[in-house]
Each structure stands twice: as structure tokens, then as C-alpha cells.
Design a protein around this motif. Sequence first.
Motif, PDB file in Angstrom:
ATOM      1  N   GLY A  71       6.147  20.243 -13.565  1.00 55.72           N
ATOM      2  CA  GLY A  71       6.103  21.426 -14.415  1.00 55.72           C
ATOM      3  C   GLY A  71       4.906  22.331 -14.170  1.00 55.72           C
ATOM      4  O   GLY A  71       4.813  23.399 -14.758  1.00 55.72           O
ATOM      5  N   ALA A  72       3.990  21.920 -13.304  1.00 56.47           N
ATOM      6  CA  ALA A  72       2.804  22.734 -13.013  1.00 56.47           C
ATOM      7  C   ALA A  72       3.120  23.713 -11.878  1.00 56.47           C
ATOM      8  O   ALA A  72       4.037  23.489 -11.087  1.00 56.47           O
ATOM      9  CB  ALA A  72       1.631  21.847 -12.614  1.00 56.47           C
ATOM     10  N   ALA A  73       2.355  24.772 -11.805  1.00 55.92           N
ATOM     11  CA  ALA A  73       2.488  25.723 -10.705  1.00 55.92           C
ATOM     12  C   ALA A  73       2.233  25.007  -9.380  1.00 55.92           C
ATOM     13  O   ALA A  73       1.446  24.055  -9.314  1.00 55.92           O
ATOM     14  CB  ALA A  73       1.496  26.866 -10.898  1.00 55.92           C
ATOM     15  N   ALA A  74       2.875  25.478  -8.332  1.00 54.87           N
ATOM     16  CA  ALA A  74       2.745  24.846  -7.021  1.00 54.87           C
ATOM     17  C   ALA A  74       1.323  24.889  -6.486  1.00 54.87           C
ATOM     18  O   ALA A  74       0.947  24.050  -5.671  1.00 54.87           O
ATOM     19  CB  ALA A  74       3.707  25.509  -6.026  1.00 54.87           C
ATOM     20  N   ASP A  75       0.519  25.844  -6.969  1.00 50.90           N
ATOM     21  CA  ASP A  75      -0.854  25.940  -6.470  1.00 50.90           C
ATOM     22  C   ASP A  75      -1.856  25.225  -7.372  1.00 50.90           C
ATOM     23  O   ASP A  75      -3.059  25.412  -7.259  1.00 50.90           O
ATOM     24  CB  ASP A  75      -1.260  27.399  -6.267  1.00 50.90           C
ATOM     25  CG  ASP A  75      -1.360  28.191  -7.556  1.00 50.90           C
ATOM     26  OD1 ASP A  75      -0.930  27.682  -8.621  1.00 50.90           O
ATOM     27  OD2 ASP A  75      -1.872  29.322  -7.513  1.00 50.90           O
ATOM     28  N   THR A  76      -1.342  24.371  -8.270  1.00 53.53           N
ATOM     29  CA  THR A  76      -2.193  23.608  -9.186  1.00 53.53           C
ATOM     30  C   THR A  76      -2.036  22.116  -8.920  1.00 53.53           C
ATOM     31  O   THR A  76      -0.931  21.607  -8.822  1.00 53.53           O
ATOM     32  CB  THR A  76      -1.835  23.921 -10.650  1.00 53.53           C
ATOM     33  OG1 THR A  76      -2.032  25.314 -10.880  1.00 53.53           O
ATOM     34  CG2 THR A  76      -2.689  23.122 -11.619  1.00 53.53           C
ATOM     35  N   VAL A  77      -3.144  21.435  -8.808  1.00 59.53           N
ATOM     36  CA  VAL A  77      -3.158  19.997  -8.586  1.00 59.53           C
ATOM     37  C   VAL A  77      -3.756  19.329  -9.819  1.00 59.53           C
ATOM     38  O   VAL A  77      -4.635  19.887 -10.474  1.00 59.53           O
ATOM     39  CB  VAL A  77      -3.960  19.642  -7.307  1.00 59.53           C
ATOM     40  CG1 VAL A  77      -5.426  20.023  -7.435  1.00 59.53           C
ATOM     41  CG2 VAL A  77      -3.816  18.174  -6.943  1.00 59.53           C
ATOM     42  N   LYS A  78      -3.252  18.146 -10.137  1.00 57.05           N
ATOM     43  CA  LYS A  78      -3.807  17.387 -11.264  1.00 57.05           C
ATOM     44  C   LYS A  78      -4.530  16.163 -10.714  1.00 57.05           C
ATOM     45  O   LYS A  78      -3.970  15.397  -9.933  1.00 57.05           O
ATOM     46  CB  LYS A  78      -2.726  16.955 -12.242  1.00 57.05           C
ATOM     47  CG  LYS A  78      -3.315  16.077 -13.339  1.00 57.05           C
ATOM     48  CD  LYS A  78      -2.607  16.142 -14.620  1.00 57.05           C
ATOM     49  CE  LYS A  78      -3.340  15.231 -15.598  1.00 57.05           C
ATOM     50  NZ  LYS A  78      -3.072  15.452 -16.933  1.00 57.05           N
ATOM     51  N   LEU A  79      -5.760  16.006 -11.149  1.00 55.85           N
ATOM     52  CA  LEU A  79      -6.541  14.816 -10.824  1.00 55.85           C
ATOM     53  C   LEU A  79      -6.242  13.797 -11.918  1.00 55.85           C
ATOM     54  O   LEU A  79      -6.650  13.970 -13.064  1.00 55.85           O
ATOM     55  CB  LEU A  79      -8.033  15.160 -10.784  1.00 55.85           C
ATOM     56  CG  LEU A  79      -9.008  14.042 -10.459  1.00 55.85           C
ATOM     57  CD1 LEU A  79      -8.717  13.435  -9.091  1.00 55.85           C
ATOM     58  CD2 LEU A  79     -10.436  14.571 -10.503  1.00 55.85           C
ATOM     59  N   PHE A  80      -5.476  12.765 -11.570  1.00 62.02           N
ATOM     60  CA  PHE A  80      -5.038  11.781 -12.558  1.00 62.02           C
ATOM     61  C   PHE A  80      -6.068  10.680 -12.787  1.00 62.02           C
ATOM     62  O   PHE A  80      -6.259  10.221 -13.912  1.00 62.02           O
ATOM     63  CB  PHE A  80      -3.701  11.151 -12.132  1.00 62.02           C
ATOM     64  CG  PHE A  80      -2.536  12.058 -12.334  1.00 62.02           C
ATOM     65  CD1 PHE A  80      -1.882  12.123 -13.549  1.00 62.02           C
ATOM     66  CD2 PHE A  80      -2.091  12.886 -11.309  1.00 62.02           C
ATOM     67  CE1 PHE A  80      -0.806  12.963 -13.754  1.00 62.02           C
ATOM     68  CE2 PHE A  80      -1.018  13.728 -11.490  1.00 62.02           C
ATOM     69  CZ  PHE A  80      -0.380  13.778 -12.710  1.00 62.02           C
ATOM     70  N   GLN A  81      -6.698  10.233 -11.732  1.00 56.74           N
ATOM     71  CA  GLN A  81      -7.685   9.154 -11.833  1.00 56.74           C
ATOM     72  C   GLN A  81      -8.838   9.467 -10.898  1.00 56.74           C
ATOM     73  O   GLN A  81      -8.623   9.914  -9.764  1.00 56.74           O
ATOM     74  CB  GLN A  81      -7.076   7.802 -11.429  1.00 56.74           C
ATOM     75  CG  GLN A  81      -5.886   7.370 -12.226  1.00 56.74           C
ATOM     76  CD  GLN A  81      -6.249   6.823 -13.598  1.00 56.74           C
ATOM     77  OE1 GLN A  81      -7.396   6.450 -13.850  1.00 56.74           O
ATOM     78  NE2 GLN A  81      -5.283   6.775 -14.490  1.00 56.74           N
ATOM     79  N   PHE A  82     -10.053   9.198 -11.363  1.00 60.13           N
ATOM     80  CA  PHE A  82     -11.250   9.377 -10.543  1.00 60.13           C
ATOM     81  C   PHE A  82     -12.256   8.355 -11.038  1.00 60.13           C
ATOM     82  O   PHE A  82     -12.720   8.450 -12.179  1.00 60.13           O
ATOM     83  CB  PHE A  82     -11.804  10.803 -10.708  1.00 60.13           C
ATOM     84  CG  PHE A  82     -12.883  11.148  -9.728  1.00 60.13           C
ATOM     85  CD1 PHE A  82     -12.581  11.843  -8.566  1.00 60.13           C
ATOM     86  CD2 PHE A  82     -14.199  10.790  -9.958  1.00 60.13           C
ATOM     87  CE1 PHE A  82     -13.572  12.178  -7.660  1.00 60.13           C
ATOM     88  CE2 PHE A  82     -15.197  11.112  -9.063  1.00 60.13           C
ATOM     89  CZ  PHE A  82     -14.888  11.815  -7.907  1.00 60.13           C
ATOM     90  N   HIS A  83     -12.549   7.373 -10.214  1.00 59.15           N
ATOM     91  CA  HIS A  83     -13.437   6.285 -10.652  1.00 59.15           C
ATOM     92  C   HIS A  83     -14.405   5.889  -9.540  1.00 59.15           C
ATOM     93  O   HIS A  83     -14.029   5.842  -8.369  1.00 59.15           O
ATOM     94  CB  HIS A  83     -12.628   5.029 -11.026  1.00 59.15           C
ATOM     95  CG  HIS A  83     -11.623   5.262 -12.090  1.00 59.15           C
ATOM     96  ND1 HIS A  83     -11.964   5.529 -13.396  1.00 59.15           N
ATOM     97  CD2 HIS A  83     -10.263   5.290 -12.047  1.00 59.15           C
ATOM     98  CE1 HIS A  83     -10.864   5.689 -14.114  1.00 59.15           C
ATOM     99  NE2 HIS A  83      -9.822   5.566 -13.318  1.00 59.15           N
TER     100      HIS A  83
END
Length: 157
Positions: A71-83
Motif C-alpha cells: 500500500g506504500a508508494a513505489a518510491d517509499t521503503v519501510k525499515l521493518f527491523q534494525f538491530h
Amino acid sequence: MIRTALPAEADVVTALHARARATYYPDGVPQDGTDWIAAWRGAIERPDGHVLCVVDGGRITGVASFRTAEGAAADTVKLFQFHVDPDHWRAGIGTELHRACVEEWSADGKRTATLDVHVDNRRAQAFYARQGWVPDPENAPAEGDHHLFLRYAVPGK
């Protein structure tokens, strides 16, 4: 060295994830029934996802998982996990891992990155602020939500 995680490393990534999350849950990490090894293996194997890991001395010391969210714009990335492994905090691993993520996002034509961070994870909030993340004006937390939503402008090529 930063490289793509391998499916066979899902158990090691899961253990790092659990150690890092335990630092900001005062009553311990909630047990919600999630099979985290399967979840990480799935993230690693997703053809539309990316899981980067930092390997230092043959040991995974940092991990980041991201993809274009549904559902996000194609030019948007989601950072789900960062540890980063708590035993390796303040060694520059997070900064280098973040830089590698940004390089990949830029190469993939992403213009915006989003994430949510637990309200009690002050260390992560400060880290993200130092990297240039800001509160997401389009995604204010709902009452009772335990997450803050942040946005990052990915530099162009």
C-alpha cells in the motif's frame, strides 16, 4: 563487512533480535506467539525484501530488514527491523549499517524511508535522529499506541 543475510542464518539473526529488543522492554520481550526464526527466514527469502547483516570476526553483529510496504508508494521503503547486538553498541556498527541501507535505497530509486520505533526505545530514537530521521507528519501515533513513526528523506543519486 556488510552483506545480504542467508536463510541458514535465521536462528542467529533471531537471537540478535531478541537480545536487542530485550533492552527496551522493562518487563521482558512480550511473548505474542510469533515464530521469529520463521519470520526472519521469511524476510531473508522474500524476493521483494532485503535483509542486510554486519559480520565482524565471523559473527553477525547487526541486521536490517526492509522492503516496499504493501500500500506504500513505489518510491517509499519501510525499515521493518534494525538491530545491533548490545555487546557491540557504540562501535559504529549501526551507523555503517544505516549507511549501507541508504545506499541501497538510493540505488533502488527510493525517495522516502519510514519506520516505527517503540516509545521506550530512547536509544534507538536518538540514533535515528542523528541519522536524520524525523517524526512522520502523515502518521501520528494513535492513542495508546506504543510506537513512534519516523520518516527519512533518502538522498538522490
